[in-house]
Design a protein around this motif. Structure first.
Motif, PDB file in Angstrom:
ATOM      1  N   VAL A 177       0.900  -1.078  -0.100  1.00 41.54           N
ATOM      2  CA  VAL A 177      -0.025   0.143  -0.021  1.00 41.54           C
ATOM      3  C   VAL A 177       0.781   1.319  -0.036  1.00 41.54           C
ATOM      4  N   VAL A 178       0.547   2.199  -0.745  1.00 41.42           N
ATOM      5  CA  VAL A 178       1.291   3.378  -1.030  1.00 41.42           C
ATOM      6  C   VAL A 178       1.180   4.246   0.161  1.00 41.42           C
ATOM      7  N   ILE A 179       1.995   4.683   0.954  1.00 41.37           N
ATOM      8  CA  ILE A 179       1.984   5.864   1.921  1.00 41.37           C
ATOM      9  C   ILE A 179       2.302   7.123   1.541  1.00 41.37           C
ATOM     10  N   VAL A 180       3.146   7.269   0.560  1.00 35.90           N
ATOM     11  CA  VAL A 180       3.714   8.642   0.435  1.00 35.90           C
ATOM     12  C   VAL A 180       3.640   8.681  -1.223  1.00 35.90           C
ATOM     13  N   ASP A 181       3.091   9.838  -1.898  1.00 31.56           N
ATOM     14  CA  ASP A 181       3.203   9.957  -3.336  1.00 31.56           C
ATOM     15  C   ASP A 181       4.340   9.553  -4.145  1.00 31.56           C
ATOM     16  N   LYS A 182       5.387   9.713  -3.467  1.00 35.28           N
ATOM     17  CA  LYS A 182       6.742   9.623  -4.259  1.00 35.28           C
ATOM     18  C   LYS A 182       7.160   8.131  -4.478  1.00 35.28           C
ATOM     19  N   GLY A 183       6.342   7.368  -3.922  1.00 33.21           N
ATOM     20  CA  GLY A 183       6.471   5.844  -4.316  1.00 33.21           C
ATOM     21  C   GLY A 183       6.937   5.219  -3.165  1.00 33.21           C
ATOM     22  N   LEU A 184       6.643   5.477  -1.874  1.00 36.77           N
ATOM     23  CA  LEU A 184       6.897   4.685  -0.711  1.00 36.77           C
ATOM     24  C   LEU A 184       5.880   3.731  -0.424  1.00 36.77           C
ATOM     25  N   ILE A 185       6.201   2.492  -0.088  1.00 37.89           N
ATOM     26  CA  ILE A 185       5.243   1.329  -0.113  1.00 37.89           C
ATOM     27  C   ILE A 185       5.414   0.589   1.184  1.00 37.89           C
ATOM     28  N   LEU A 186       4.509   0.113   1.801  1.00 40.70           N
ATOM     29  CA  LEU A 186       4.439  -0.543   2.761  1.00 40.70           C
ATOM     30  C   LEU A 186       4.052  -2.040   2.486  1.00 40.70           C
ATOM     31  N   THR A 187       4.777  -2.902   2.870  1.00 37.74           N
ATOM     32  CA  THR A 187       4.403  -4.489   2.794  1.00 37.74           C
ATOM     33  C   THR A 187       5.098  -5.317   3.843  1.00 37.74           C
ATOM     34  N   ASN A 188       4.733  -6.504   3.597  1.00 36.12           N
ATOM     35  CA  ASN A 188       5.461  -7.247   4.681  1.00 36.12           C
ATOM     36  C   ASN A 188       6.858  -7.733   4.065  1.00 36.12           C
ATOM     37  N   LEU A 189       7.632  -8.104   5.345  1.00 40.85           N
ATOM     38  CA  LEU A 189       9.053  -8.570   5.139  1.00 40.85           C
ATOM     39  C   LEU A 189       9.129  -9.713   4.213  1.00 40.85           C
ATOM     40  N   HIS A 190       8.049 -10.738   4.865  1.00 39.12           N
ATOM     41  CA  HIS A 190       8.394 -11.983   4.184  1.00 39.12           C
ATOM     42  C   HIS A 190       8.001 -12.032   2.910  1.00 39.12           C
ATOM     43  N   VAL A 191       7.394 -11.117   2.453  1.00 41.75           N
ATOM     44  CA  VAL A 191       7.051 -11.033   0.888  1.00 41.75           C
ATOM     45  C   VAL A 191       8.170 -11.064   0.013  1.00 41.75           C
ATOM     46  N   VAL A 192       9.258 -10.097   0.549  1.00 39.46           N
ATOM     47  CA  VAL A 192      10.083  -9.454  -0.231  1.00 39.46           C
ATOM     48  C   VAL A 192      11.699 -10.112   0.114  1.00 39.46           C
ATOM     49  N   ALA A 193      11.874 -10.803   1.209  1.00 43.20           N
ATOM     50  CA  ALA A 193      13.066 -11.369   2.077  1.00 43.20           C
ATOM     51  C   ALA A 193      13.729 -12.112   0.802  1.00 43.20           C
ATOM     52  N   GLY A 194      14.974 -11.895   0.771  1.00 35.96           N
ATOM     53  CA  GLY A 194      16.059 -12.824  -0.160  1.00 35.96           C
ATOM     54  C   GLY A 194      15.677 -12.538  -1.446  1.00 35.96           C
ATOM     55  N   ALA A 195      14.677 -11.785  -2.057  1.00 39.36           N
ATOM     56  CA  ALA A 195      14.608 -11.609  -3.341  1.00 39.36           C
ATOM     57  C   ALA A 195      15.685 -10.988  -4.136  1.00 39.36           C
ATOM     58  N   ASP A 196      16.090 -11.491  -5.408  1.00 38.98           N
ATOM     59  CA  ASP A 196      16.821 -10.822  -6.278  1.00 38.98           C
ATOM     60  C   ASP A 196      16.338  -9.543  -6.997  1.00 38.98           C
ATOM     61  N   LYS A 197      14.851  -9.554  -7.194  1.00 41.67           N
ATOM     62  CA  LYS A 197      14.390  -8.349  -7.843  1.00 41.67           C
ATOM     63  C   LYS A 197      12.693  -8.294  -7.127  1.00 41.67           C
ATOM     64  N   ILE A 198      12.445  -7.281  -7.130  1.00 44.30           N
ATOM     65  CA  ILE A 198      11.012  -6.847  -6.666  1.00 44.30           C
ATOM     66  C   ILE A 198      10.385  -5.936  -7.469  1.00 44.30           C
ATOM     67  N   ARG A 199       9.128  -6.421  -8.228  1.00 45.10           N
ATOM     68  CA  ARG A 199       8.465  -5.507  -9.275  1.00 45.10           C
ATOM     69  C   ARG A 199       7.219  -5.410  -8.746  1.00 45.10           C
ATOM     70  N   VAL A 200       6.762  -3.856  -8.865  1.00 50.69           N
ATOM     71  CA  VAL A 200       5.539  -3.690  -8.173  1.00 50.69           C
ATOM     72  C   VAL A 200       4.575  -3.254  -9.492  1.00 50.69           C
ATOM     73  N   THR A 201       3.371  -3.471  -9.435  1.00 54.88           N
ATOM     74  CA  THR A 201       2.388  -2.848 -10.329  1.00 54.88           C
ATOM     75  C   THR A 201       1.433  -2.196  -9.777  1.00 54.88           C
ATOM     76  N   PHE A 202       1.043  -0.942 -10.255  1.00 57.91           N
ATOM     77  CA  PHE A 202       0.335   0.181  -9.856  1.00 57.91           C
ATOM     78  C   PHE A 202      -1.122  -0.106 -10.179  1.00 57.91           C
ATOM     79  N   PHE A 203      -2.196   0.736  -9.662  1.00 53.15           N
ATOM     80  CA  PHE A 203      -3.337   0.658 -10.061  1.00 53.15           C
ATOM     81  C   PHE A 203      -3.521   0.911 -11.326  1.00 53.15           C
ATOM     82  N   ASP A 204      -2.947   1.776 -12.201  1.00 49.76           N
ATOM     83  CA  ASP A 204      -2.977   2.076 -13.649  1.00 49.76           C
ATOM     84  C   ASP A 204      -2.326   1.249 -14.563  1.00 49.76           C
ATOM     85  N   GLY A 205      -1.751  -0.023 -13.726  1.00 48.00           N
ATOM     86  CA  GLY A 205      -0.893  -0.781 -14.758  1.00 48.00           C
ATOM     87  C   GLY A 205       0.234  -0.615 -14.866  1.00 48.00           C
TER      88      GLY A 205
END
Length: 347
Positions: A177-205
């Protein structure tokens, strides 16, 4: 909450047109008589009509002037208005019972929008899909997520995971979930822990690469920074949980098994709950317990009230087995802790 309106305390001044008219009237008025010795203005006695044969004429009892004419106009308007607003002969006066019946009939014949639907419309532009790429995990949760994603795509449950770009393995899907309009996003650590790459998709695609800027392991939280953001990105509004009570309506918005954004509604079941991960590696405390449906992929998504305000970050579901399916008990980290992870407590 709308800000109350403030009214000016300055004295009211006449409009320019009125002021000009007053000045002109004063300019054309007859000059006043010279002041007497005592400093008081002398006024001439009003002239009386005179008839040589009959002497002075009697002063008429009433003459129409400006004030009298204005009173006459007001009286006429009052009489006309009273006639217009007076109830017609034979008309039935409305009672409270009639009003209640009309309101009830309206409620029965018109479908009102769901509170959860209105809340989801508010938060949806701030919800993002989070996908981590890298070496595929061999944990029960990872296997469950893989089977769910394959079934959603119409593939066999154990089909190879080829959902990511060439050379990348999609190892986990979650929500942010976006908490700052410059692109700051809150999520769970276990979702991204140890990832080589993280990709996010916004509401507009819009898709963008994101990096982890800070973590809070004790609350299973991570803060992401997207490298690209939509021009009209809308951050979520956060709401304190100080007045949250069991029974309050809530909704969870996210991407269960990568499907979404999906909305599920329920109530707060309890506060200050504790949860230990199935592997027993970590115990989380001070959690919000709720019964809105949550599944693998909802992790990191917002738990909102019926005003679309974020109360917490969905982080876990309780399961007595290794199947990782929802049985009616889920947990969220209060937004106070989540905002602190981003370095800006909002309350």
């Amino acid at each position: 909450m709308r800000r109350p309106a403030f009214y000016s305390r300055s004295p009211r001044t006449p409009p320019p047109a009125a002021a000009d008219a007053a000045d002109q009237a004063q300019a054309h008025a007859p000059a006043s008589a010279p002041a007497g010795r005592a400093g008081n203005a002398m006024q001439l006695a009003p002239l009386q009509s005179f008839d040589p044969r009959k002497g002075p004429l009697k002063k008429p009892g009433w003459q129409p002037g400006r004030r009298s004419f204005a009173l006459l106009v007001l009286l006429s308007a009052a009489l006309v208005g009273g006639a217009l607003w007076a109830p017609r002969p034979g008309a039935k006066a409305l009672t409270q019972k009639d009003i209640d019946a009309a309101v009830l009939r309206t409620l029965q014949t018109n479908t009102l929008p769901s509170p959860a639907a209105k809340a989801a419309d508010i938060i949806r532009p701030s919800v993002v899909r989070v996908v981590s790429y890298g070496e595929e995990k061999n944990t029960p949760e990872a296997r469950t997520q893989k089977r769910g994603r394959n079934l959603a795509k119409g593939k066999p449950p154990e089909a190879p995971n080829d959902g990511g770009p060439t050379g990348e393995v999609e190892r986990g899907v979650g929500t942010g979930v976006v908490i700052v309009d410059k692109g700051l996003i809150l999520t769970n650590l276990h979702v991204v822990a140890g990832a080589d790459k993280i990709r996010v998709t916004f509401f507009d695609g819009l898709e963008a690469i994101a990096t982890v800027t800070s973590v809070q392991p004790e609350n299973d939280l991570a803060v992401l920074q997207a490298q690209k953001v939509p021009d009209d990105l809308i951050p979520a509004t956060m709401r304190s949980t100080a007045d949250l009570r069991p029974g309050d309506q809530v909704a969870a918005v996210g991407f269960p098994f990568g499907i979404g954004p999906s909305v599920s509604a329920g109530v707060v079941s309890g506060l200050k709950r504790s949860f230990r991960s199935p592997e027993g590696k970590q115990e989380l405390g001070n959690l919000i317990q709720f019964d809105a449906a949550a599944n693998p992929g909802n992790s990191g998504g917002p738990l909102i009230n019926m005003d679309g305000e974020v109360l917490g970050i969905v982080t876990a579901i309780l399961n007595p087995t290794q199947q990782r399916t929802f049985i009616g008990i889920a947990f969220a980290v209060p937004i106070e802790n989540a905002a602190a992870a981003a370095g800006s407590p909002p309350f």
